[in-house]
Design a protein around this motif. Structure first.
Motif, PDB file in Angstrom:
ATOM      1  N   ASN A  35       0.844  -1.182   0.000  1.00 57.72           N
ATOM      2  CA  ASN A  35       0.000   0.000   0.000  1.00 57.72           C
ATOM      3  C   ASN A  35       0.882   1.235   0.000  1.00 57.72           C
ATOM      4  OD1 ASN A  35      -1.873   2.051   0.392  1.00 57.72           O
ATOM      5  ND2 ASN A  35      -3.139   0.803   1.767  1.00 57.72           N
ATOM      6  N   ALA A  38      -0.031   3.995   2.557  1.00 56.64           N
ATOM      7  CA  ALA A  38       0.383   3.732   3.937  1.00 56.64           C
ATOM      8  C   ALA A  38       1.877   3.971   4.109  1.00 56.64           C
ATOM      9  CB  ALA A  38       0.019   2.308   4.333  1.00 56.64           C
ATOM     10  N   ILE A  41       2.488   7.782   4.303  1.00 56.12           N
ATOM     11  CA  ILE A  41       2.125   8.424   5.573  1.00 56.12           C
ATOM     12  C   ILE A  41       3.085   8.026   6.684  1.00 56.12           C
ATOM     13  CG2 ILE A  41       0.328   8.619   7.322  1.00 56.12           C
ATOM     14  CD1 ILE A  41      -1.716   8.129   5.099  1.00 56.12           C
ATOM     15  N   LYS A  44       2.239   5.005  11.494  1.00 57.26           N
ATOM     16  CA  LYS A  44       1.049   5.310  12.295  1.00 57.26           C
ATOM     17  C   LYS A  44      -0.101   5.803  11.428  1.00 57.26           C
ATOM     18  CE  LYS A  44       3.733   6.478  16.433  1.00 57.26           C
ATOM     19  NZ  LYS A  44       3.980   7.494  17.488  1.00 57.26           N
ATOM     20  N   ALA A  45      -0.190   5.250  10.233  1.00 60.13           N
ATOM     21  CA  ALA A  45      -1.233   5.689   9.299  1.00 60.13           C
ATOM     22  C   ALA A  45      -2.609   5.211   9.763  1.00 60.13           C
ATOM     23  CB  ALA A  45      -0.928   5.149   7.905  1.00 60.13           C
ATOM     24  N   ARG A  46      -3.575   6.117   9.711  1.00 63.19           N
ATOM     25  CA  ARG A  46      -4.959   5.769  10.011  1.00 63.19           C
ATOM     26  C   ARG A  46      -5.715   5.502   8.726  1.00 63.19           C
ATOM     27  NH1 ARG A  46      -6.702  10.843  13.563  1.00 63.19           N
ATOM     28  NH2 ARG A  46      -5.803  11.814  11.684  1.00 63.19           N
ATOM     29  N   ALA A  47      -6.846   4.835   8.857  1.00 62.64           N
ATOM     30  CA  ALA A  47      -7.606   4.423   7.675  1.00 62.64           C
ATOM     31  C   ALA A  47      -8.054   5.634   6.862  1.00 62.64           C
ATOM     32  CB  ALA A  47      -8.814   3.584   8.095  1.00 62.64           C
ATOM     33  N   ASP A  49      -6.653   8.566   6.751  1.00 61.89           N
ATOM     34  CA  ASP A  49      -5.485   9.201   6.121  1.00 61.89           C
ATOM     35  C   ASP A  49      -5.038   8.416   4.889  1.00 61.89           C
ATOM     36  OD1 ASP A  49      -5.433  11.175   8.061  1.00 61.89           O
ATOM     37  OD2 ASP A  49      -4.136  10.027   9.390  1.00 61.89           O
ATOM     38  N   ILE A  50      -5.089   7.103   4.998  1.00 66.41           N
ATOM     39  CA  ILE A  50      -4.705   6.265   3.862  1.00 66.41           C
ATOM     40  C   ILE A  50      -5.645   6.508   2.692  1.00 66.41           C
ATOM     41  CG2 ILE A  50      -4.530   3.885   3.038  1.00 66.41           C
ATOM     42  CD1 ILE A  50      -3.574   3.089   5.808  1.00 66.41           C
ATOM     43  N   THR A  54      -4.491   8.063  -0.817  1.00 61.64           N
ATOM     44  CA  THR A  54      -4.716   7.223  -1.995  1.00 61.64           C
ATOM     45  C   THR A  54      -5.353   8.030  -3.118  1.00 61.64           C
ATOM     46  OG1 THR A  54      -4.962   5.217  -0.643  1.00 61.64           O
ATOM     47  CG2 THR A  54      -5.883   5.163  -2.869  1.00 61.64           C
TER      48      THR A  54
END
Length: 326
Positions: A35, A38, A41, A44-47, A49-50, A54
């Motif tokens: 990914n 991910a 970022i 510590k990438a959050r959903a 933010d991903i 993207t």
């Protein structure tokens, strides 16, 4: 007119090759399960933010559309932004090319400086112990893997003798004690231009081991080619005539024979130069040399798609330019 047509045909073939390389590299890089958002970022990438990144990177679009967008940006001279360093790929290349060229030129200089005299000496005393020694040394240099030879150098000169640094391009402490003013990003040249002799000495010491490691293969190849060319010239009539007239041996060897034997050696040196460029990858990894090779390997390990594409196209364009000139 025929030369122009030939160049146009080679140019067209080079463009076709570059397009093919870009297609293959682009789609293969996307097949790898990872990914990029991910990675961009961080750990510590959050959903949410991903998902945002993207869309920002255009990774939510179909692959053909992503490729079309990439080619449009490429035609404008934009190779994209590195996922790992967050910097444009063009800046990464521009900042690392001098380090690779500095290592490459130093290694080839050593190879020519040692390889040619070894070949001449080996041919001059054909069949003698010195000839056998040069041939054995040439075989070892050609067959010895660069990473293994580099490790041996590090063990001997750093760990056992302690006279040469282990890795890097310059000692990090010099950034505070003797900072270097960057002009060309060639450390040796910048040190001379700015009169920073402390950095010059340190950079020279750091350059010795990686340059010797890189030069091992070219030394063996150049020595063997020089020996073969010299032996062929020694059999010519004008050489026998010069010896019969009592011309001094060093004049026959270095003025008459070497002058006519150097042409095939120069061809080998040119081909070896291109091979040494790929050899710098292993040397840069081993000695932590901040050039194109180290950047490429780190990009592969981090699945940095834009950097992988940029380095692949950069290398392919260099090969295509070489083939077009030939």
């Amino acid at each position: 007119m025929q030369k122009l047509e030939f160049l146009l045909r080679r140019l067209g073939a080079s463009i076709f090759v570059l397009i093919g390389v870009s297609v293959i590299t682009f789609f293969i890089a996307r097949v790898v399960p990872a990914n990029p958002a991910a990675l961009y970022i961080g750990p510590k990438a959050r959903a949410e933010d991903i998902e945002r990144v993207t869309k920002q990177l255009g990774l939510d679009k179909p692959l053909p559309i992503q490729y079309a967008v990439y080619m449009q940006e490429l035609l404008r001279g934009d190779l994209g932004t590195s996922i790992s360093t967050k910097r444009p790929i063009t800046e990464e290349l521009a900042g690392r090319i001098p380090a690779t060229l500095e290592l490459l030129f130093s290694g080839m200089f050593i190879a020519v400086l040692i390889g040619v005299p070894l070949g001449v000496v080996s041919a001059r005393w054909q069949g003698r112990p010195i000839d056998v020694g040069v041939r054995v040394l040439s075989i070892v240099g050609v067959s010895m893997p660069a990473f293994f030879l580099g490790l041996i150098f590090q063990i001997i000169f750093f760990r056992n003798l302690g006279i040469l640094p282990l890795a890097g391009r310059v000692d990090g402490d010099l950034r505070f004690s003797d900072p270097l003013t960057v002009i060309t990003n060639f450390i040796l040249l910048d040190s001379i231009l700015t009169g920073n002799w402390v950095t010059l000495k340190d950079a020279f010491l750091h350059l010795i081991l990686p340059s010797l490691t890189l030069a091992a293969y070219p030394i063996g190849l150049i020595a063997r080619m020089t020996r073969a060319a010299m032996l062929e010239v020694f059999g010519q009539d004008y050489i026998r005539t010069a010896r019969a007239y009592g011309v001094r041996q060093y004049v026959v060897v270095y003025l008459y024979a070497l002058k006519n034997a150097i042409s095939p050696t120069l061809t080998v040196i040119g081909l070896t130069f291109a091979f040494a460029l790929t050899g710098t990858f292993f040397v840069e990894i081993l000695f932590n040399w901040p050039g194109l090779g180290l950047f490429t390997v780190r990009s592969l390990l981090n699945l940095d798609y834009p950097a992988i594409m940029g380095m692949t196209l950069f290398g392919a364009s260099g090969v295509c330019d070489h083939q077009s000139i030939r």
